[in-house]
Design an enzyme around this catalytic site. Structure first.
Site, PDB file in Angstrom:
ATOM      1  N   ASP A  12       0.693  -1.390   0.001  1.00 31.00           N
ATOM      2  CA  ASP A  12       0.013  -0.021   0.055  1.00 31.00           C
ATOM      3  C   ASP A  12       0.938   1.286   0.041  1.00 31.00           C
ATOM      4  O   ASP A  12       0.395   2.277   0.662  1.00 31.00           O
ATOM      5  CB  ASP A  12      -0.862   0.033   1.282  1.00 31.00           C
ATOM      6  CG  ASP A  12      -1.896  -1.260   1.280  1.00 31.00           C
ATOM      7  OD1 ASP A  12      -2.301  -1.476   0.346  1.00 31.00           O
ATOM      8  OD2 ASP A  12      -2.022  -1.804   2.394  1.00 31.00           O
ATOM      9  N   HIS A  40      -4.564  -2.206  -5.911  1.00 27.69           N
ATOM     10  CA  HIS A  40      -3.828  -0.982  -6.166  1.00 27.69           C
ATOM     11  C   HIS A  40      -4.757  -0.054  -6.382  1.00 27.69           C
ATOM     12  O   HIS A  40      -5.729  -0.377  -7.035  1.00 27.69           O
ATOM     13  CB  HIS A  40      -2.988  -1.261  -7.519  1.00 27.69           C
ATOM     14  CG  HIS A  40      -1.935  -2.192  -7.294  1.00 27.69           C
ATOM     15  ND1 HIS A  40      -0.812  -2.007  -6.613  1.00 27.69           N
ATOM     16  CD2 HIS A  40      -1.705  -3.322  -7.940  1.00 27.69           C
ATOM     17  CE1 HIS A  40       0.042  -2.934  -6.688  1.00 27.69           C
ATOM     18  NE2 HIS A  40      -0.653  -3.840  -7.382  1.00 27.69           N
ATOM     19  N   GLY A 304     -11.664  -3.354   2.696  1.00 31.17           N
ATOM     20  CA  GLY A 304     -12.014  -2.300   3.775  1.00 31.17           C
ATOM     21  C   GLY A 304     -11.600  -2.246   4.910  1.00 31.17           C
ATOM     22  O   GLY A 304     -11.956  -1.349   5.775  1.00 31.17           O
ATOM     23  N   ARG A 305     -10.743  -3.016   5.427  1.00 25.10           N
ATOM     24  CA  ARG A 305     -10.373  -3.101   6.742  1.00 25.10           C
ATOM     25  C   ARG A 305      -9.544  -1.909   6.983  1.00 25.10           C
ATOM     26  O   ARG A 305      -8.679  -1.319   6.024  1.00 25.10           O
ATOM     27  CB  ARG A 305      -9.395  -4.229   7.092  1.00 25.10           C
ATOM     28  CG  ARG A 305     -10.110  -5.437   7.231  1.00 25.10           C
ATOM     29  CD  ARG A 305      -9.001  -6.609   7.765  1.00 25.10           C
ATOM     30  NE  ARG A 305      -8.188  -7.066   6.385  1.00 25.10           N
ATOM     31  CZ  ARG A 305      -7.412  -8.167   6.507  1.00 25.10           C
ATOM     32  NH1 ARG A 305      -7.391  -9.062   7.791  1.00 25.10           N
ATOM     33  NH2 ARG A 305      -6.565  -8.496   5.532  1.00 25.10           N
ATOM     34  N   ASP A 335       1.737  14.732   1.068  1.00 29.32           N
ATOM     35  CA  ASP A 335       0.603  15.602   1.351  1.00 29.32           C
ATOM     36  C   ASP A 335       0.115  15.371   2.591  1.00 29.32           C
ATOM     37  O   ASP A 335      -0.599  16.270   3.135  1.00 29.32           O
ATOM     38  CB  ASP A 335      -0.335  15.811   0.044  1.00 29.32           C
ATOM     39  CG  ASP A 335      -0.738  14.449  -0.167  1.00 29.32           C
ATOM     40  OD1 ASP A 335       0.169  13.546  -0.460  1.00 29.32           O
ATOM     41  OD2 ASP A 335      -2.000  14.255  -0.185  1.00 29.32           O
TER      42      ASP A 335
HETATM   43  P1  GDP Z   1      -0.499   0.017  -3.993  1.00 31.37           P
HETATM   44  O1  GDP Z   1      -0.821  -1.296  -3.385  1.00 31.37           O
HETATM   45  O2  GDP Z   1       1.138   0.161  -3.453  1.00 31.37           O
HETATM   46  O3  GDP Z   1      -0.620   0.155  -5.118  1.00 31.37           O
HETATM   47  O4  GDP Z   1      -1.119   0.914  -2.854  1.00 31.37           O
HETATM   48  P2  GDP Z   1      -2.584   1.247  -2.554  1.00 31.37           P
HETATM   49  O5  GDP Z   1      -3.457   1.786  -3.961  1.00 31.37           O
HETATM   50  O6  GDP Z   1      -3.110   0.211  -2.076  1.00 31.37           O
HETATM   51  O7  GDP Z   1      -2.574   2.434  -1.490  1.00 31.37           O
HETATM   52  C1  GDP Z   1      -2.130   3.466  -1.807  1.00 31.37           C
HETATM   53  C2  GDP Z   1      -3.320   4.842  -1.421  1.00 31.37           C
HETATM   54  O8  GDP Z   1      -2.684   5.787  -1.407  1.00 31.37           O
HETATM   55  C3  GDP Z   1      -4.334   4.676  -2.280  1.00 31.37           C
HETATM   56  O9  GDP Z   1      -5.560   5.321  -2.013  1.00 31.37           O
HETATM   57  C4  GDP Z   1      -3.702   5.819  -3.671  1.00 31.37           C
HETATM   58  O10 GDP Z   1      -4.811   6.470  -4.133  1.00 31.37           O
HETATM   59  C5  GDP Z   1      -3.022   6.812  -2.462  1.00 31.37           C
HETATM   60  N1  GDP Z   1      -1.832   7.686  -2.829  1.00 31.37           N
HETATM   61  C6  GDP Z   1      -0.986   7.245  -3.669  1.00 31.37           C
HETATM   62  N2  GDP Z   1       0.038   8.423  -3.844  1.00 31.37           N
HETATM   63  C7  GDP Z   1      -0.588   9.299  -2.869  1.00 31.37           C
HETATM   64  C8  GDP Z   1      -0.275  10.536  -2.528  1.00 31.37           C
HETATM   65  O11 GDP Z   1       1.013  10.947  -2.816  1.00 31.37           O
HETATM   66  N3  GDP Z   1      -0.989  11.355  -1.716  1.00 31.37           N
HETATM   67  C9  GDP Z   1      -2.145  10.731  -1.309  1.00 31.37           C
HETATM   68  N4  GDP Z   1      -2.887  11.579  -0.439  1.00 31.37           N
HETATM   69  N5  GDP Z   1      -2.648   9.608  -1.630  1.00 31.37           N
HETATM   70  C10 GDP Z   1      -1.753   8.574  -2.522  1.00 31.37           C
END
Ligand code: GDP
Length: 427
Positions: A12, A40, A304-305, A335
């Site tokens: 994540d 993702h 959703g956990r 951010d």
């Molecule tokens: P992954 O499994 O590594 O692809 O990550 P996930 O998608 O499960 O979780 C990353 C979360 O962080 C998602 O909700 C993205 O939309 C969000 N996200 C990614 N980069 C950023 C960022 O720079 N800022 C914010 N606020 N959210 C981000």
């Protein structure tokens, strides 16, 4: 050129967003491990998507998306995910599935569920996607390869043989209904018809692509700390999450992977149980970060956990990037931290009164207490900023502090969930 995008932490980290962004300049995007057990999140011009099995390149028409041999292939799920994105207006993606990928069988999901039930309070917190039973069978040599769907005699014999073994477990260990080999064979015939248009000898395809100088992306799932060898065993996943495994799980020579973009989160988050030294234990403080995190708060894309959250852990993240062999780091979710006066960063682990900066094995990790250093916050919304120099001084200091701790250049700083919310820095 082959580039891997992998995670340094518990997953994540925002790999999906980085893959979606870098996918624009890529010809081929490959998933090389894991299955539909982690998600993702991608936010782009088509909307918001939570992909679980498809590579994050499916939104571009010029890319070929590959499910590599290392993946746990849930065939009906693949179909569902393709149908879902198409129904949301995304043009039908170009997909290839390795003929050597193995099939996640319906009974893998059942066994995953039954085993968690049997373990009760000692359960692993599995997503019940069948991943652990799938990889167990693969290495016990009773898995089903996609290619075997097209070899009826072998298939019939193997279905009989595997059912015999599974049914003993179902009856005596779990007290659950037996598998009917005829029904299973029918299901596999359905799987064969679904997957047929996508099946490809991926190793040959990639060898040609590399020869032609194509841009190839390997997309990792989860992160270093969930790797079965180098993670927080046994609270890990069942396939390697490391870039090195990309060579095996996709079928390319290891030396072709020349760029390893390792995604690191500006704070920590983890789904499920397992060691997490810099976890914020105060509920109120944790909630404050959790609701601000990610794009919709830190809640699992698959389950959703609510995710457990913590401060940036330099010990775990440095180890995470080292084990990935990171050549560059993408630092995400900066951010999110704009509300804090001071930002604690875990710079060491106190294990029995001794401070270490090296990530230890699980038994020692259980005893580790975080040693924090506090950095001043920037108290500003940094979304919308596109140039590194325009970031508040304290934000740049935070990035540079992390970069020094990691020992790898931070070339990308992400300041929002959107595809283009990214600040590039020179290597
Ligand atoms: P992954 O499994 O590594 O692809 O990550 P996930 O998608 O499960 O979780 C990353 C979360 O962080 C998602 O909700 C993205 O939309 C969000 N996200 C990614 N980069 C950023 C960022 O720079 N800022 C914010 N606020 N959210 C981000």
């Amino acid at each position: 050129m082959v580039r891997a995008i992998v995670g340094a932490n518990w997953g994540d980290e925002g790999k999906g967003k980085i893959t979606d962004m870098l996918g624009e300049q890529s010809d081929i995007i490959i998933r090389f491990q894991g299955g539909s057990n982690a998600g993702h999140t991608i936010i782009n011009d088509y909307g918001r998507f939570a992909l679980h099995l498809l590579p994050s390149g499916v939104f571009y028409q010029h890319t070929t998306c590959i499910i590599g041999n290392g993946v746990a292939l849930n065939i009906p799920y693949l179909q569902k995910e393709i149908d879902d994105i198409v129904s949301q207006g995304v043009p039908k993606p170009n997909i290839l599935v390795s003929d050597r990928a193995q099939i996640l069988m319906p009974y893998h999901i059942d066994f995953d569920t039954y085993e968690e039930e049997r373990l009760g309070g000692k359960a692993f917190g599995s997503t019940k996607s069948g991943i652990a039973p799938f990889y167990s069978d693969k290495y016990a040599k009773i898995g089903f390869q996609v290619s075997e769907l097209f070899d009826e005699d072998t298939l019939v014999e193997k279905v009989e043989r595997v059912c015999e073994q599974k049914n003993i477990l179902l009856e005596h260990m779990y007290h659950k209904p037996a598998i009917d080999p005829k029904e299973l064979l029918e299901t596999l015939h359905e799987y064969r018809d679904i997957v047929k248009p996508y099946v490809c000898d991926v190793a040959v395809y990639l060898r040609e692509a590399i020869k032609e100088g194509k841009n190839i992306l390997l997309e990792g799932q989860l992160g270093t700390l969930k790797d079965p060898d180098f993670g927080i065993y046994p609270m890990v996943t069942s396939s390697s999450t490391l870039a090195a495994y990309g060579a095996i799980g996709a079928g390319i020579p290891p030396y072709e992977i020349t760029d390893i973009v390792t995604v690191v989160k500006a704070y920590s988050s983890a789904v499920g149980a397992g060691e997490f030294v810099s976890e914020i234990l105060d509920e109120k403080e944790a909630d404050e970060l959790r609701v601000r995190g990610g794009d919709k708060g830190e809640f699992g894309a698959t389950t959703g956990r609510p995710r457990r959250v913590g401060w940036f852990d330099a010990v775990a993240s440095r180890y995470g990037v080292q084990m990935q062999g990171a050549t560059e780091v993408a630092l995400t979710c900066l951010d999110v931290l704009g509300y804090l006066d001071e930002i604690p960063v875990c710079v060491g682990y106190d294990v029995d009164g001794e401070v270490t900066k090296d990530f230890p094995v699980t038994a020692k990790l259980k005893k580790a207490k975080p040693v924090y250093e506090k950095l001043p916050g920037w108290k500003e919304d940094i979304r919308g900023i596109t140039e590194y120099d325009e970031l508040p001084e304290n934000c740049k200091n935070y990035i540079e502090f992390i970069e020094k701790e990691l020992g790898v250049p931070v070339t990308m700083a992400s300041n929002g969930p959107g595809r283009h919310e990214m600040i590039f820095r020179k290597k």
